[in-house]
Write a protein that holds these residues in place. Structure first.
Motif, mmCIF file in Angstrom:
data_model
loop_
_atom_site.group_PDB
_atom_site.id
_atom_site.type_symbol
_atom_site.label_atom_id
_atom_site.label_comp_id
_atom_site.label_asym_id
_atom_site.label_seq_id
_atom_site.Cartn_x
_atom_site.Cartn_y
_atom_site.Cartn_z
ATOM 1 N N ARG A 23 39.796 -3.310 -37.428
ATOM 2 C CA ARG A 23 39.808 -2.657 -38.748
ATOM 3 C C ARG A 23 41.047 -1.800 -38.964
ATOM 4 O O ARG A 23 41.394 -1.478 -40.095
ATOM 5 N N ASN A 24 41.698 -1.400 -37.896
ATOM 6 C CA ASN A 24 42.814 -0.458 -38.002
ATOM 7 C C ASN A 24 44.146 -1.048 -37.578
ATOM 8 O O ASN A 24 45.067 -0.307 -37.257
ATOM 9 N N GLU A 25 44.245 -2.370 -37.588
ATOM 10 C CA GLU A 25 45.499 -2.972 -37.179
ATOM 11 C C GLU A 25 46.564 -2.748 -38.237
ATOM 12 O O GLU A 25 46.262 -2.488 -39.402
ATOM 13 N N ASN A 34 32.838 -1.989 -25.489
ATOM 14 C CA ASN A 34 34.041 -2.804 -25.651
ATOM 15 C C ASN A 34 34.066 -3.482 -27.015
ATOM 16 O O ASN A 34 35.109 -3.548 -27.673
ATOM 17 N N ALA A 52 36.203 -3.860 -32.525
ATOM 18 C CA ALA A 52 35.985 -3.813 -33.977
ATOM 19 C C ALA A 52 36.816 -2.699 -34.608
ATOM 20 O O ALA A 52 37.402 -2.876 -35.684
ATOM 21 N N PHE A 53 36.873 -1.542 -33.955
ATOM 22 C CA PHE A 53 37.685 -0.438 -34.463
ATOM 23 C C PHE A 53 39.138 -0.864 -34.615
ATOM 24 O O PHE A 53 39.756 -0.655 -35.659
ATOM 25 N N TRP A 54 39.705 -1.482 -33.550
ATOM 26 C CA TRP A 54 41.111 -1.862 -33.598
ATOM 27 C C TRP A 54 41.354 -2.982 -34.594
ATOM 28 O O TRP A 54 42.414 -3.025 -35.235
ATOM 29 N N ALA A 92 32.576 -2.446 -29.765
ATOM 30 C CA ALA A 92 32.815 -1.417 -30.779
ATOM 31 C C ALA A 92 34.296 -1.050 -30.828
ATOM 32 O O ALA A 92 34.873 -0.885 -31.905
ATOM 33 N N GLU A 93 34.918 -0.944 -29.662
ATOM 34 C CA GLU A 93 36.346 -0.624 -29.623
ATOM 35 C C GLU A 93 37.174 -1.751 -30.246
ATOM 36 O O GLU A 93 38.103 -1.507 -31.013
#
Length: 138
Positions: free
Chosen positions: A19-21, A10, A15-17, A12-13
């Protein structure tokens, strides 16, 4: 079904979102479609929680209680992200869970657990764990 592993996934997910907002504009049917990633168990509840001017607090109380139960040290739940919560005004449809006046406020809360493909003991274990998770709604 390891709560600590699910927390790491959760995080990691999230953090991904983060960085990609960004911002996208377009028609809702073009923007809101997504691939669910396979079979899953889902439970969603909806209930009134005030009116368009002010919430009665029940919406956040349910979420706080659910999060406390998930994070309980006695029996932590491997709760995959996201726990979805959204709000809507009342619907004129009598059978809608959000049936009410246009000025009424309703919240929807949904939980999920993904199932591994094919028949397996692991799939049965996820199903059993989800049944316990779903009872946290009361």
């Amino acid at each position: 079904l390891n709560p600590e592993w699910v927390r790491k996934v959760n995080a990691a997910e999230a953090a991904f979102w983060a960085r990609n907002e960004g911002v996208r504009r377009g028609w809702s049917d073009e923007l809101l479609g997504f691939d669910c990633g396979g079979e899953q168990w889902v439970v969603e509840i909806a209930f009134p929680c005030g009116d368009s001017k002010v919430s009665d607090g029940g919406d956040l109380d349910v979420m706080r209680n659910l999060l406390a139960a998930i994070e309980s040290s006695d029996n932590p739940v491997p709760a995959p992200a996201p726990i979805e919560q959204r709000w809507t005004s009342g619907s004129s449809a009598p059978m809608s869970p959000a049936s009410g006046s246009a000025s009424s406020l309703h919240t929807w809360i949904g939980i999920i657990m993904y199932l591994p493909p094919g028949p397996s003991a692991q799939r049965d274990a996820v199903t059993s764990r989800f049944a316990g998770y779903a009872t946290m709604f009361g």
